[in-house]
Design a protein around this motif. Structure first.
Motif: not given
Length: 331
Positions: A90-98, A101-112, A197-203
């Motif tokens: 499904d389509a996802v919005r940046t806020g939901a991604l942030a 992922l437990g990451v700041g909105l501005s950080t996710v926006s730049a990566a997107v 899963a392990l990548v997610d866990t490390v991050m």
């Protein structure tokens, strides 16, 4: 120590059933935390050692993942995790991604934005709200994600092969629990992708630790430098600290500058060699380290809520990894 294992036949055996892995809602009380809280007592000095080794292991894994992703397909771990979430359908919005992922909105926006520029992510404007943008993964993005999968598998397989059976089982169980608590599992053929899963866990662990320390005005490597000084006897040199933590010169220079500015360390010219500066942990630095030990332990513990037995196994894996790297450097 048990000999290193062949990963392919053992993963199936060691992989936990995701349906049976449930981490407790509240952080369980552990003997290890009691040692951390009272780490200034001589009998609990080992807490500094295992905390240092564990943070070093997580740093080594994170850097190995980042290097492999960058070298093989030119993406960051965060961009890889974004593609994984978008691949779910499904389509996802940046806020939901942030939030996911437990990451700041501005950080996710730049990566997107960088993924969109590369044609890996497609932006869809909402007809009812021009400010809202839905994100989907393009075919190019799926191809890039699969290339990234191969890079991650190479890193994870190398790490898993270095573990004993007990350590591998603990790593997989904790990874499944961490993803259940903080993210969403990646399923293929009815089974969870354990490398993802392990990548997610490390991050997730790095993110929780970073936020906890930032609330106290320190970066993770600042705290690790304080730990290194404590383990090394309270005084050392910049090069020795960098070598102990597997950091490069620029990383340690920045840490020491921050710590000196806040009065947690001092730097003085050596009386034996004026070209060398001796780094000394101040009383304020020693006190701050003791105060922050439970803060960092709780942030790490929040990742997957491990009990004492799992913590013991994780610490043994960290100790073994750090020892192998030090031996490799020495020879």
């Amino acid at each position: 120590m048990e000999a290193a294992i062949a990963i392919e036949p053992l993963l199936e055996e060691a992989a936990p059933d995701a349906a049976t892995v449930r981490s407790p809602d509240a952080l369980p009380e552990t003997l290890y935390r009691a040692h951390v809280v009272a780490c200034d007592a001589p009998e609990n000095a080992h807490a500094f050692d295992f905390m240092s080794d564990y943070l070093t292991m997580m740093d080594v894994l994170a850097k190995s993942i980042a290097h492999s992703l960058s070298a093989e397909c030119g993406v960051t771990p965060l961009q890889y995790r974004i593609m994984l979430r978008l691949a779910e359908g499904d389509a996802v919005r940046t806020g939901a991604l942030a939030q996911c992922l437990g990451v700041g909105l501005s950080t996710v926006s730049a990566a997107v934005a960088k993924l969109a520029d590369a044609g890996a992510v497609v932006r869809h404007e909402d007809a009812c709200d021009m400010r809202a943008v839905d994100l989907t993964l393009s075919q190019r993005g799926r191809t890039l994600m699969h290339q990234a999968d191969a890079a991650v598998v190479a890193v994870m397989a190398s790490y898993w092969r270095s573990l004993t059976r007990e350590q591998l089982a603990a790593a997989l169980a904790s990874s499944v629990a961490a993803v259940e608590r903080h993210s969403s599992p990646r399923m293929e053929g009815g089974k969870q992708r354990l490398d993802t899963a392990l990548v997610d866990t490390v991050m997730i662990s790095r993110s929780l630790t970073t936020r906890a320390l930032q609330a106290h005005g320190l970066a993770p490597n600042d705290f690790r430098a304080l730990l290194a000084l404590r383990v090394l006897g309270g005084h050392s040199t910049a090069s020795a600290i960098a070598e102990f933590l597997f950091l490069n010169a620029s990383d340690i220079t920045s840490c020491l500058r921050n710590l000196e500015a806040t009065g947690l360390i001092t730097r003085q010219r050596s009386t034996e060699n004026r070209r060398v500066r001796t780094i000394q942990l101040t009383d304020a630095g020693a006190k701050r380290l003791v105060e922050l030990m439970p803060v960092v332990f709780d942030a790490l513990h929040e990742t997957c809520h491990s009990d004492d037995e799992l913590i013991r196994v994780h610490i043994s894996a960290a100790r073994d990894l750090v020892a192998r790297r030090r031996q490799a450097i020495a020879f």
